[in-house]
Design an enzyme around this catalytic site. Structure first.
Site, mmCIF file in Angstrom:
data_model
loop_
_atom_site.group_PDB
_atom_site.id
_atom_site.type_symbol
_atom_site.label_atom_id
_atom_site.label_comp_id
_atom_site.label_asym_id
_atom_site.label_seq_id
_atom_site.Cartn_x
_atom_site.Cartn_y
_atom_site.Cartn_z
ATOM 1 C CE LYS A 13 -2.125 -1.109 3.788
ATOM 2 N NZ LYS A 13 -1.201 -2.277 3.661
ATOM 3 N NE ARG A 160 6.664 -0.058 10.157
ATOM 4 C CZ ARG A 160 5.718 0.245 9.566
ATOM 5 N NH1 ARG A 160 5.810 0.560 8.309
ATOM 6 N NH2 ARG A 160 4.933 -0.763 9.938
HETATM 7 P P1 ADP Z 1 1.776 -1.598 3.735
HETATM 8 O O1 ADP Z 1 2.188 -0.696 3.345
HETATM 9 O O2 ADP Z 1 1.104 -2.836 1.771
HETATM 10 O O3 ADP Z 1 2.215 -2.451 4.212
HETATM 11 P P2 ADP Z 1 5.020 -1.262 1.562
HETATM 12 O O4 ADP Z 1 4.411 -0.496 0.268
HETATM 13 O O5 ADP Z 1 5.092 -1.106 2.812
HETATM 14 O O6 ADP Z 1 3.432 -2.004 2.167
HETATM 15 O O7 ADP Z 1 5.253 -2.964 0.927
HETATM 16 C C1 ADP Z 1 5.852 -3.957 1.564
HETATM 17 C C2 ADP Z 1 7.584 -4.448 1.776
HETATM 18 O O8 ADP Z 1 7.218 -5.421 0.474
HETATM 19 C C3 ADP Z 1 8.755 -3.413 1.476
HETATM 20 O O9 ADP Z 1 9.563 -3.138 1.096
HETATM 21 C C4 ADP Z 1 8.235 -3.313 -0.350
HETATM 22 O O10 ADP Z 1 9.778 -2.524 -1.077
HETATM 23 C C5 ADP Z 1 8.348 -4.542 -0.695
HETATM 24 N N1 ADP Z 1 6.943 -4.534 -1.289
HETATM 25 C C6 ADP Z 1 5.819 -3.650 -1.744
HETATM 26 N N2 ADP Z 1 5.355 -4.186 -3.378
HETATM 27 C C7 ADP Z 1 5.940 -5.166 -3.899
HETATM 28 C C8 ADP Z 1 5.749 -6.035 -5.164
HETATM 29 N N3 ADP Z 1 4.918 -6.003 -5.657
HETATM 30 N N4 ADP Z 1 6.362 -6.604 -5.385
HETATM 31 C C9 ADP Z 1 8.160 -6.957 -4.368
HETATM 32 N N5 ADP Z 1 8.027 -6.312 -3.400
HETATM 33 C C10 ADP Z 1 7.001 -5.687 -2.418
HETATM 34 P P1 ADP Z 2 1.453 -1.258 7.892
HETATM 35 O O1 ADP Z 2 2.482 -1.846 7.849
HETATM 36 O O2 ADP Z 2 0.594 -2.678 7.950
HETATM 37 O O3 ADP Z 2 0.730 -1.326 6.661
HETATM 38 P P2 ADP Z 2 0.719 0.883 8.526
HETATM 39 O O4 ADP Z 2 2.548 1.862 8.345
HETATM 40 O O5 ADP Z 2 0.032 1.282 7.877
HETATM 41 O O6 ADP Z 2 1.796 -0.443 8.915
HETATM 42 O O7 ADP Z 2 0.608 1.087 10.202
HETATM 43 C C1 ADP Z 2 1.397 1.141 11.324
HETATM 44 C C2 ADP Z 2 0.930 0.787 12.466
HETATM 45 O O8 ADP Z 2 -0.083 2.329 12.826
HETATM 46 C C3 ADP Z 2 0.025 -0.422 12.968
HETATM 47 O O9 ADP Z 2 0.190 -1.610 12.467
HETATM 48 C C4 ADP Z 2 -0.943 0.892 13.799
HETATM 49 O O10 ADP Z 2 -0.903 -0.492 14.928
HETATM 50 C C5 ADP Z 2 -1.425 2.082 13.396
HETATM 51 N N1 ADP Z 2 -2.479 2.021 12.336
HETATM 52 C C6 ADP Z 2 -1.705 2.753 11.384
HETATM 53 N N2 ADP Z 2 -3.665 3.113 10.612
HETATM 54 C C7 ADP Z 2 -3.682 3.220 11.319
HETATM 55 C C8 ADP Z 2 -5.571 2.823 11.217
HETATM 56 N N3 ADP Z 2 -6.509 3.888 10.334
HETATM 57 N N4 ADP Z 2 -5.676 2.832 12.461
HETATM 58 C C9 ADP Z 2 -5.658 1.549 13.807
HETATM 59 N N5 ADP Z 2 -4.394 2.077 13.541
HETATM 60 C C10 ADP Z 2 -3.558 2.331 12.995
#
Ligand code: ADP
Ligand code: ADP
Ligand code: ZN
Length: 217
Positions: A13, A160
């Site tokens: 995302k 993280r």
């Molecule tokens: P989210 O916000 O949904 O938690 P991230 O954008 O942080 O996900 O992506 C999670 C991890 O996966 C990151 O290390 C990113 O570089 C990697 N990643 C994201 N999209 C892809 C993909 N299509 N293929 C391989 N790795 C990906």
């Molecule tokens: P992810 O890698 O799962 O995409 P995010 O960076 O979106 O993680 O979120 C990190 C942390 O921040 C989550 O594990 C949660 O504790 C908190 N968080 C983020 N967005 C929300 C939300 N909309 N509601 C509640 N908690 C949230």
């Protein structure tokens, strides 16, 4: 145009939101990034949020919704935004819809990125993030040009705390988009599902297609 990105932790995302924001000009609003900034700045909200984030739990709705609605009031979100990591449940979705309705707007697209659990674990374990700008990297899948340094801003990359295996397990149990949230957007006709288990560019392309023709005015 207001868009929400849905998907489990590690689905891509944040990565895709940055790309889509660049492609569409919409501002990228990430509640995770906002919480991390509060933690970094040592605010009261940051202290509360950290206690939940460290355990892989969602921050309570009251706190999250208040923070998000305040962000939505900023001028850069007046005409549209790309929400990443919000909403996580129907209560949050309704709060956002009510705020948008007051300005005669609504969510135009809910994009659900689907990825298998096995792949999510591998992605989160190799994720590196920029301390300064929040850019996302992966040590194998999407590495920075220089290890440890952000391509975009030169900031320091870090892993993280909540990407450690035991917290990842908790997040995958507790933080997948709930069925009623997906249903909420399906009923409103705005849900589109995209296969997130493709190369980065292919996912971006699929998401742009799912968004559909871009309003010209
Ligand atoms: P989210 O916000 O949904 O938690 P991230 O954008 O942080 O996900 O992506 C999670 C991890 O996966 C990151 O290390 C990113 O570089 C990697 N990643 C994201 N999209 C892809 C993909 N299509 N293929 C391989 N790795 C990906
Ligand atoms: P992810 O890698 O799962 O995409 P995010 O960076 O979106 O993680 O979120 C990190 C942390 O921040 C989550 O594990 C949660 O504790 C908190 N968080 C983020 N967005 C929300 C939300 N909309 N509601 C509640 N908690 C949230
Ligand atoms: Zn950076």
């Amino acid at each position: 145009m207001y868009i929400v990105l849905l998907g489990p932790p590690g689905a891509g995302k944040g990565t895709q939101a940055q790309r889509l924001a660049a492609a569409t000009g919409l501002v990228h609003i990430s509640t995770g990034d906002m919480f991390r900034e509060h933690v970094r700045n040592g605010t009261e909200l940051g202290k509360v949020a950290k206690s939940y984030m460290d355990r892989g739990e969602l921050v309570p709705d009251e706190v999250t919704i208040a923070m998000l609605l305040e962000r939505l009031e900023q001028p850069d979100a007046a005409k549209g935004a790309m929400f990443d990591g919000y909403p996580r449940n129907v209560t949050q979705a309704r709060a956002l819809d009510e705020a948008l309705a007051k300005r005669g707007a609504k969510i135009d697209r809910a994009l659900l990125i689907e990825v298998s659990d096995e792949e999510l674990v591998a992605r989160l374990g190799g994720r590196w993030m920029c301390r300064r700008c929040g850019a996302v990297y992966h040590e194998r899948n999407d590495p920075p040009k220089t290890p440890g340094i952000c391509d975009r801003c030169g900031g320091e990359l870090y892993q993280r705390d909540d990407d450690k295996p035991d917290v990842v397990r908790a997040r995958l149990e507790k933080q997948k988009p709930p069925a009623d949230l997906i249903e909420y957007y399906r009923e409103r006709g705005v849900l589109r599902t995209v296969n997130g288990e493709q190369p980065l560019d292919a996912v971006t392309q699929a998401l742009l297609e799912a968004i559909g023709p871009w309003p010209s005015a």
